[in-house]
Design an enzyme around this catalytic site. Structure first.
Site, PDB file in Angstrom:
ATOM      1  N   SER A  26       0.724  -1.222  -0.080  1.00 39.95           N
ATOM      2  CA  SER A  26      -0.143   0.106   0.028  1.00 39.95           C
ATOM      3  C   SER A  26       0.938   1.189   0.077  1.00 39.95           C
ATOM      4  O   SER A  26       2.173   1.118   0.094  1.00 39.95           O
ATOM      5  CB  SER A  26      -0.804   0.038   1.281  1.00 39.95           C
ATOM      6  OG  SER A  26      -0.289   0.119   2.503  1.00 39.95           O
ATOM      7  N   ASN A  93      11.571   0.373   2.348  1.00 43.32           N
ATOM      8  CA  ASN A  93      10.684   1.400   2.530  1.00 43.32           C
ATOM      9  C   ASN A  93       9.489   0.967   3.792  1.00 43.32           C
ATOM     10  O   ASN A  93       8.728   1.757   4.169  1.00 43.32           O
ATOM     11  CB  ASN A  93       9.609   1.618   1.349  1.00 43.32           C
ATOM     12  CG  ASN A  93       8.343   2.251   1.494  1.00 43.32           C
ATOM     13  OD1 ASN A  93       8.298   3.245   1.803  1.00 43.32           O
ATOM     14  ND2 ASN A  93       7.172   1.409   1.325  1.00 43.32           N
ATOM     15  N   TYR A 167       9.536   7.491  16.598  1.00 41.46           N
ATOM     16  CA  TYR A 167       9.262   7.466  15.177  1.00 41.46           C
ATOM     17  C   TYR A 167      10.458   8.355  14.719  1.00 41.46           C
ATOM     18  O   TYR A 167      11.081   8.322  13.891  1.00 41.46           O
ATOM     19  CB  TYR A 167       7.937   8.071  14.861  1.00 41.46           C
ATOM     20  CG  TYR A 167       7.727   8.218  13.219  1.00 41.46           C
ATOM     21  CD1 TYR A 167       7.560   7.101  12.347  1.00 41.46           C
ATOM     22  CD2 TYR A 167       7.893   9.335  12.704  1.00 41.46           C
ATOM     23  CE1 TYR A 167       7.469   7.342  11.072  1.00 41.46           C
ATOM     24  CE2 TYR A 167       7.645   9.645  11.445  1.00 41.46           C
ATOM     25  CZ  TYR A 167       7.467   8.486  10.735  1.00 41.46           C
ATOM     26  OH  TYR A 167       7.270   8.578   9.244  1.00 41.46           O
ATOM     27  N   LYS A 171      13.555   7.900  12.312  1.00 46.21           N
ATOM     28  CA  LYS A 171      13.819   8.396  11.064  1.00 46.21           C
ATOM     29  C   LYS A 171      15.064   9.312  10.784  1.00 46.21           C
ATOM     30  O   LYS A 171      15.498   9.322   9.933  1.00 46.21           O
ATOM     31  CB  LYS A 171      12.462   9.182  10.556  1.00 46.21           C
ATOM     32  CG  LYS A 171      11.338   8.177  10.321  1.00 46.21           C
ATOM     33  CD  LYS A 171      11.481   7.439   9.341  1.00 46.21           C
ATOM     34  CE  LYS A 171      10.391   6.534   9.041  1.00 46.21           C
ATOM     35  NZ  LYS A 171      10.419   5.784   7.735  1.00 46.21           N
ATOM     36  N   THR A 204      -1.118   8.150   3.062  1.00 45.74           N
ATOM     37  CA  THR A 204      -0.900   6.473   2.883  1.00 45.74           C
ATOM     38  C   THR A 204      -1.558   6.152   4.263  1.00 45.74           C
ATOM     39  O   THR A 204      -2.451   6.686   5.083  1.00 45.74           O
ATOM     40  CB  THR A 204       0.319   6.374   3.238  1.00 45.74           C
ATOM     41  OG1 THR A 204       1.009   6.733   4.494  1.00 45.74           O
ATOM     42  CG2 THR A 204       1.432   7.056   2.198  1.00 45.74           C
TER      43      THR A 204
END
Length: 295
Positions: A26, A93, A167, A171, A204
């Site tokens: 997705s 990804n 998070y 990242k 997304t």
């Protein structure tokens, strides 16, 4: 830094490029798989769940896996290499959103404090590092063509302050992984190009609002296809290495090179200005056995 657009003509051919995409079911991963297939690539998609859209292209195959599982990842890369004889592109990804704030802990049923979950780090960073390791192994040991392109999914929060501690930390780590592996590849003459993409708000499965809701909040968002174009550009443009393309509302800017140049100009982290000299100092300090040449 100036923003630019990515037109269809800016993306070079990807004919028969053997490509592995994780998080392919997705969002950005699926959009990238569809774009690469339209450019002639051979795509091995992988995710926990099957793709939300049917892909009937014979050049696409799907593997269900857990990216935090080393055996699962090994099987994916082994399959692609065994069937095609090479791996040309990795788009690492797969990712998840925040699970812990690291400023509070829960008490378990036994009355003891529970260790915070490391799942976000495991998926967003550790699993990406494992994918890089596997891609580098195959890309540097295969005969024809030797080498390849690795692109990592970072985030706009890789360069920002944002209220999602695990998070954001993961990242930021993705950028560190890109920087460290790129320099190591260069210093050891490995034919690898390692880059990243840093999307801003993208519609997304990680977000729960629609485009209209984004607009009502006054936030510029973009479809996953916009990010896919930046991934395709990095894969097809062989001049791009250790770059990070930030995307916002379908506009793009390469942020890593100007930031690196600014940091070199403003700070002397090891006391030496030239990058080659810094590498010699680091090698000497950490016992590589190399001698520092003094001129």
């Amino acid at each position: 830094m100036s923003y630019f657009e990515i037109a269809e003509s800016d993306i070079g051919p990807l004919n028969d490029k053997v490509t592995i995409i994780t998080g392919a079911s997705s969002g950005i991963g699926l959009a990238t798989a569809q774009l690469f297939l339209s450019k002639g690539a051979i795509v091995y998609g992988a995710d926990l769940q099957a793709p939300i859209a049917t892909i009937s292209d014979p050049k696409f195959s799907f593997t269900s896996l857990d990216v935090t599982s080393w055996p699962d990842l090994c099987a994916l890369f082994q399959k692609a290499h065994a069937e095609q004889g090479r791996i040309d592109v990795l788009f690492a990804n797969a990712g998840i959103y925040s699970r812990e704030d690291y400023l509070s802990v829960r008490q378990g049923t036994d009355g003891q404090l529970e260790e915070p979950s490391k799942l976000t780090f495991q998926v967003n960073l550790s699993a990406l590092a494992n994918q890089v390791a596997l891609a580098a192994h195959y890309m540097t040991t295969q005969q024809t063509p030797r080498g390849g392109c690795i692109t990592l999914t970072a985030s706009s929060t890789s360069y920002q302050r944002f209220d999602a501690p695990d998070y954001v930390a993961s990242k930021h780590g993705v950028i560190g992984l890109m920087r460290g592996t790129s320099v190591h590849a260069k210093n050891n003459n490995l034919p690898l190009r390692i880059n990243a993409v840093a999307p801003s708000w993208t519609r997304t499965g990680l977000v729960t609002v629609s485009q209209m809701q984004f607009e009502n909040l006054g936030i510029i968002s973009q479809p996953p296809e916009a990010v896919a174009r930046s991934v395709a550009l990095l894969a097809s443009d062989e001049t791009r290495s250790c770059q990070c393309i930030y995307s916002r509302g379908g506009e793009y800017v390469e942020v890593e090179e100007p930031m690196h140049a600014t940091m070199l100009k403003q700070f002397r982290f090891t006391g030496l200005a030239e990058e080659d000299e810094r590498e010699q100092v680091i090698d000497l300090i950490f016992g590589s056995g190399k001698e520092l040449e003094v001129q």
